[in-house]
Design a protein around this motif. Structure first.
Motif, PDB file in Angstrom:
ATOM      1  N   ASN A 194      -1.606   5.064   4.149  1.00 19.44           N
ATOM      2  CA  ASN A 194      -2.575   4.079   4.615  1.00 19.44           C
ATOM      3  C   ASN A 194      -2.112   3.376   5.890  1.00 19.44           C
ATOM      4  OD1 ASN A 194      -4.362   4.628   2.585  1.00 19.44           O
ATOM      5  ND2 ASN A 194      -3.665   2.979   1.247  1.00 19.44           N
ATOM      6  N   TRP A 235      -7.325  -5.825  -5.536  1.00 21.41           N
ATOM      7  CA  TRP A 235      -7.487  -4.457  -5.021  1.00 21.41           C
ATOM      8  C   TRP A 235      -6.600  -3.482  -5.780  1.00 21.41           C
ATOM      9  CZ3 TRP A 235      -3.616  -1.505  -2.737  1.00 21.41           C
ATOM     10  CH2 TRP A 235      -4.003  -0.336  -2.091  1.00 21.41           C
ATOM     11  N   ARG A 236      -5.403  -3.920  -6.130  1.00 21.58           N
ATOM     12  CA  ARG A 236      -4.445  -3.035  -6.800  1.00 21.58           C
ATOM     13  C   ARG A 236      -4.951  -2.618  -8.182  1.00 21.58           C
ATOM     14  NH1 ARG A 236      -1.304   0.989  -5.999  1.00 21.58           N
ATOM     15  NH2 ARG A 236       0.368   1.209  -7.525  1.00 21.58           N
ATOM     16  N   LYS A 272     -16.320  -3.588  -3.083  1.00 21.75           N
ATOM     17  CA  LYS A 272     -15.452  -2.577  -3.691  1.00 21.75           C
ATOM     18  C   LYS A 272     -15.694  -1.180  -3.105  1.00 21.75           C
ATOM     19  CE  LYS A 272     -14.658  -4.954  -8.082  1.00 21.75           C
ATOM     20  NZ  LYS A 272     -14.645  -4.842  -9.545  1.00 21.75           N
ATOM     21  N   VAL A 331     -10.566   0.165   2.158  1.00 28.15           N
ATOM     22  CA  VAL A 331     -10.296  -1.277   2.070  1.00 28.15           C
ATOM     23  C   VAL A 331      -8.884  -1.577   2.565  1.00 28.15           C
ATOM     24  CG1 VAL A 331     -10.055  -3.252   0.515  1.00 28.15           C
ATOM     25  CG2 VAL A 331     -11.913  -1.605   0.179  1.00 28.15           C
ATOM     26  N   SER A 332      -7.939  -0.733   2.167  1.00 29.30           N
ATOM     27  CA  SER A 332      -6.545  -0.920   2.590  1.00 29.30           C
ATOM     28  C   SER A 332      -6.419  -0.846   4.109  1.00 29.30           C
ATOM     29  CB  SER A 332      -5.669   0.149   1.937  1.00 29.30           C
ATOM     30  OG  SER A 332      -4.366   0.113   2.465  1.00 29.30           O
ATOM     31  N   TRP A 371      -7.965  -1.900  -8.995  1.00 32.69           N
ATOM     32  CA  TRP A 371      -9.083  -0.955  -8.967  1.00 32.69           C
ATOM     33  C   TRP A 371      -8.597   0.451  -9.303  1.00 32.69           C
ATOM     34  CZ3 TRP A 371     -11.765  -2.205  -3.613  1.00 32.69           C
ATOM     35  CH2 TRP A 371     -12.217  -3.538  -3.638  1.00 32.69           C
ATOM     36  N   THR A 372      -9.550   1.252  -9.778  1.00 32.22           N
ATOM     37  CA  THR A 372      -9.252   2.676  -9.988  1.00 32.22           C
ATOM     38  C   THR A 372      -9.310   3.379  -8.641  1.00 32.22           C
ATOM     39  OG1 THR A 372     -11.580   3.121 -10.411  1.00 32.22           O
ATOM     40  CG2 THR A 372     -10.161   2.694 -12.327  1.00 32.22           C
ATOM     41  N   GLU A 373      -8.607   4.510  -8.553  1.00 35.73           N
ATOM     42  CA  GLU A 373      -8.605   5.268  -7.293  1.00 35.73           C
ATOM     43  C   GLU A 373      -9.992   5.845  -7.031  1.00 35.73           C
ATOM     44  OE1 GLU A 373      -6.332   5.524  -5.096  1.00 35.73           O
ATOM     45  OE2 GLU A 373      -4.732   4.516  -6.176  1.00 35.73           O
ATOM     46  N   THR A 418       0.867  -1.193   0.000  1.00 38.76           N
ATOM     47  CA  THR A 418       0.000   0.000   0.000  1.00 38.76           C
ATOM     48  C   THR A 418       0.898   1.236   0.000  1.00 38.76           C
ATOM     49  OG1 THR A 418      -0.170  -0.088   2.422  1.00 38.76           O
ATOM     50  CG2 THR A 418      -1.887  -1.193   1.160  1.00 38.76           C
ATOM     51  N   ARG A 422     -14.363   2.235  -0.991  1.00 37.84           N
ATOM     52  CA  ARG A 422     -13.247   3.124  -1.345  1.00 37.84           C
ATOM     53  C   ARG A 422     -11.929   2.406  -1.121  1.00 37.84           C
ATOM     54  NH1 ARG A 422     -14.067   8.619  -1.767  1.00 37.84           N
ATOM     55  NH2 ARG A 422     -11.941   8.980  -0.995  1.00 37.84           N
ATOM     56  N   LYS A 423     -11.012   2.616  -2.055  1.00 36.34           N
ATOM     57  CA  LYS A 423      -9.759   1.859  -2.060  1.00 36.34           C
ATOM     58  C   LYS A 423      -8.947   2.074  -0.772  1.00 36.34           C
ATOM     59  CE  LYS A 423      -6.197   0.645  -5.404  1.00 36.34           C
ATOM     60  NZ  LYS A 423      -5.591   0.974  -6.708  1.00 36.34           N
TER      61      LYS A 423
END
Length: 586
Positions: free
Chosen positions: A454, A581-582, A509, A515-516, A584-586, A450, A511-512
Motif C-alpha cells: 500500500n 479500518w483494520r 467503506k 482507503v489505505s 474490516w474484512t479484506e 498498513t 475497498r480496504k
C-alpha cells in the motif's frame, strides 16, 4: 548483557509499547552520540584562526566532516533500529491495543527520529562552549571599539572618504548633486538656493523633505503618474520642491576626499548608536589636534592590536603618517591595499606609492641669446662663478614596496564570538528537523499500520496526481494564459480532493486497499493545503496590500507551528480511523 535482558524483560511485562519501539535504548544511544558531538565541537576550536575558519557558527558543522559523519551515524543507527522495531507488530496481529496507543506510538517514533538527527545542536554547543572559555565578551567589545576608532587610518576605499559619507557634525549627513557645466545649472542644481563651486564643478547639498512627500502622497498629487515610492517623487518633474538645502561653504575643502569625511563602522557586532556617535566625535577631536605625536601614538596602538589579532600588514609608520597627509589637512592620497600584492603586479603598483619632495639642482646656464631663456634663468639664484643657477625641482621618493593591511577573517572572528555570547534562535534548522522527523515517522508509521504494498501504491498514486496536476496547469497555460494563481489553485484543489475522498472512502467503506492509499496521501496533503491556501490568499491580495495584511503578519510569526499542530491533529484522527479500518474484512 544480563542487565540488558533484565531491563527488556521488565519493559515487555510492564511497558510493552516502550519495549517494542526500543525507546529506552534509542534515547540512550542518542545521548551518547550527542555527547560525542559536543566533545568533537569543543575540541574543534583552539585558536583565533579556528574561530574565524567558518563564515558563521553553523558552518563549523555543515562545512566540516562532522556533517557527513552525523548523517551516516543517523542513517546507520535508524536503519538498525527499524529492523528491530518492525519485528513485532501488535496492530497487524490483532493484539488488543488501548485507545491512544497508536498515536502515542507515532509520538515515540517522532522522538526517536528527532533525537537521532539533531547532532548539529550538540556540535554547535560544543563550539560555543569552547569559545566562551577562550574569550571574554567585555574584552572583545573593547577591542572592537579600538578597531573602529583606528578604522579612519586604514585608507581602504577612496569613496569612504568622500563628502557624501560624512555623518558628523550637523547638518551632515547630506545628499549632494553636482554639475560640471554652467548650462546644467537649474536642471540638477537649484540656483535660487545655496550652492558651491569647487574645482570648476558645482555642488548643492540637501536633505529630502519626507514630510512634504508624505503630504503629497496623502493628497494624491502624483496619483495619475503611478508613482509609489519616495525616490520616484524626488526624481519627478519638480525635484527641487523636496530639497532642504544647506549652505556648507565652511566645509568646501572637504569636497575633495578627506579623512574628515570618514564615518564608516569597521566592525558592527555589539555596537549601538551611542558607540557610533562617540566614535564620530572621537574622529573629529583626533583630526582637529593635527598633532603628529598623537597620530604616532594611535598608530602604535593599532600595531599592538594588529599583533594581538594576527592582522598581517607591512606598513611602516613613517610612510603611513605621510599617507594620512595631516600637513595638508588630511586630503586623501591613495588606498592601502587589502592584501599582499601579487608578484606580477608588484613593480607596477610600487610606482603609486611615493613622497613628493623638493631638491636644489645646479643647472649650467647655456650660452644662448634667446630672450625667453634669459628671462627663465634670471628668476633663479646664480652660483658664485655666475655660470650656473640653483633650480628647485620636485621629485618622487618611492616607498619601494606596496603597503597593505590584511583584515581577512577578522570580521568573521568577531561575528562568531558575538553570536556565541548573544545567540539568536536558529528557527530554520529547527523547522527542517521537525518536518523531517514527522515525515520519516509518518512513513514508518504508515508501513506499521498498513503494508509495503500500500505504501508503494501510495507513491504511485502521488505520482499520478502530480502528472495530472501538471497537465491541468499546462492546459490552463495554453488556453487561459499562464497565471501563478491558477497553478496554485489547481494544486490546492487537488490536495483538498484527496482529503475529501479519504473521508468519503472511510465513511462508505470503500475497498480496504483504496482507503489505505487515500489516507496515506491525505496525511501529506493536509499541511500542503494550509501552505497553498496561504500562498493563494497572498497572491489574491497583491502588492502592496499583502505587506500590511493582519493574517499574513500573524502567519509569518506563528504559521509554521499552526501548520504542525493541524498536521499532528490529523495524524491523531488517522490513528482513530485506522483502528476501525483494520477490523474490516479484506
Amino acid at each position: 548483557m544480563k542487565t540488558i535482558k533484565k531491563i527488556n524483560k521488565y519493559l515487555v511485562e510492564h511497558y510493552p509499547l516502550i519495549w517494542n519501539t526500543k525507546l529506552v535504548w534509542m534515547l540512550a544511544f542518542a545521548i551518547i552520540v550527542h555527547f560525542t558531538f559536543f566533545i568533537a565541537g569543543f575540541l574543534s576550536v583552539n585558536t583565533q584562526r579556528d574561530v574565524s575558519s567558518h563564515y558563521n557558527l553553523e558552518g563549523f558543522y555543515y562545512d566540516s566532516p562532522a556533517f557527513l559523519i552525523g548523517v551516516l551515524t543517523s542513517i546507520i543507527s535508524l536503519l538498525i533500529w527499524i529492523i528491530f522495531y518492525l519485528k513485532n507488530n501488535a496492530f497487524k496481529n490483532f493484539y488488543p491495543l488501548k485507545k491512544g496507543t497508536l498515536f502515542i506510538q507515532f509520538c515515540i517514533l517522532f522522538l526517536i527520529f528527532f533525537t537521532n538527527i539533531t547532532h548539529y545542536y550538540s556540535y554547535k554547543k560544543g563550539v560555543t562552549s569552547k569559545i566562551k572559555t577562550l574569550y571574554n565578551w567585555n574584552e572583545i567589545d573593547t577591542d572592537i571599539k579600538k578597531f573602529n576608532n583606528a578604522a579612519i587610518f586604514f585608507l581602504k576605499n577612496r569613496t569612504n572618504y568622500e563628502i557624501e559619507e560624512k555623518d558628523y557634525p550637523d547638518p551632515f549627513p547630506l545628499e549632494v548633486v553636482s554639475a560640471k557645466r554652467e548650462d546644467y545649472l537649474g536642471i540638477t542644481i537649484d540656483t535660487t538656493r545655496a550652492f558651491i563651486k569647487h574645482n570648476d564643478e558645482y555642488y548643492q547639498f540637501f536633505k529630502i523633505n519626507h514630510e512634504l512627500i508624505a503630504e503629497d502622497v496623502k493628497n494624491n498629487v502624483f496619483a495619475d503618474e503611478g508613482i509609489y515610492d519616495e525616490d520616484s517623487y524626488v526624481e519627478n518633474s519638480q525635484p527641487f520642491k523636496y530639497r532642504i538645502v544647506y549652505d556648507i561653504s565652511s566645509y568646501k575643502e572637504l569636497i575633495t576626499p578627506n579623512l574628515y569625511n570618514f564615518s564608516r563602522e569597521f566592525i558592527s557586532y555589539g555596537q549601538d548608536s551611542t558607540d557610533r556617535k562617540d566614535r564620530l566625535i572621537y574622529y573629529q577631536k583626533l583630526l582637529d589636534k593635527k598633532d603628529e605625536n598623537v597620530l604616532r601614538n594611535k598608530l602604535d596602538e593599532f600595531y599592538n592590536l594588529a599583533k594581538q589579532y594576527n592582522v598581517k600588514h607591512n606598513i611602516k609608520k613613517e610612510d603611513w603618517l605621510y599617507l594620512l597627509n595631516f600637513k595638508n589637512d588630511y586630503q586623501y592620497i591613495i588606498n592601502i591595499k587589502d592584501r599582499k600584492a601579487l608578484n606580477y603586479d608588484l613593480d607596477k603598483l610600487k610606482l603609486n606609492y611615493y613622497r613628493t619632495k623638493k631638491r636644489i639642482d645646479t643647472v649650467l646656464i647655456p650660452n644662448t641669446s634667446h630672450k625667453k631663456d634669459q628671462i627663465y634663468y634670471s628668476q633663479f639664484p646664480k652660483t658664485s662663478d655666475g655660470k650656473s643657477v640653483l633650480i628647485e625641482k620636485e621629485y618622487h621618493e618611492y616607498f619601494g614596496y606596496v603597503p597593505y593591511c590584511d583584515f581577512s577573517g577578522l570580521n568573521t572572528f568577531f561575528k562568531n564570538v558575538y553570536y556565541t555570547f548573544h545567540p539568536t534562535f536558529d528557527s530554520v534548522s529547527l523547522y527542517v528537523f521537525i518536518v523531517l522527523s514527522i515525515v520519516f515517522s509518518l512513513l514508518i508509521f504508515l508501513f506499521k499500520t498498513t503494508d509495503i504494498r500500500n505504501i508503494l501504491l501510495s507513491v504511485v498514486a502521488a505520482g499520478v496526481v502530480l502528472i495530472f496536476g501538471i497537465l491541468l496547469i499546462f492546459i490552463a497555460d495554453r488556453y487561459l494564459g499562464f497565471n501563478s494563481k491558477i497553478g496554485i489553485l489547481i494544486a490546492l484543489i487537488l490536495n483538498i480532493l484527496i482529503v475529501i475522498l479519504s473521508v468519503l472512502a472511510l465513511l462508505n467503506k470503500w475497498r480496504k486497499g483504496l482507503v489505505s492509499i487515500l489516507f496515506s496521501l491525505a496525511q501529506f496533503a493536509i499541511p500542503l493545503i494550509i501552505l497553498l491556501a496561504v500562498i493563494y490568499y497572498k497572491e489574491l491580495l497583491g502588492y502592496p496590500h499583502r505587506n500590511n495584511d493582519p493574517f499574513l503578519m500573524w502567519y509569518d510569526l506563528y504559521g509554521f507551528w499552526f501548520t504542525i499542530i493541524i498536521w499532528i491533529i490529523s495524524i491523531y484522527f488517522y490513528c482513530k480511523a485506522i483502528r476501525k479500518w483494520r477490523a474490516w474484512t479484506e
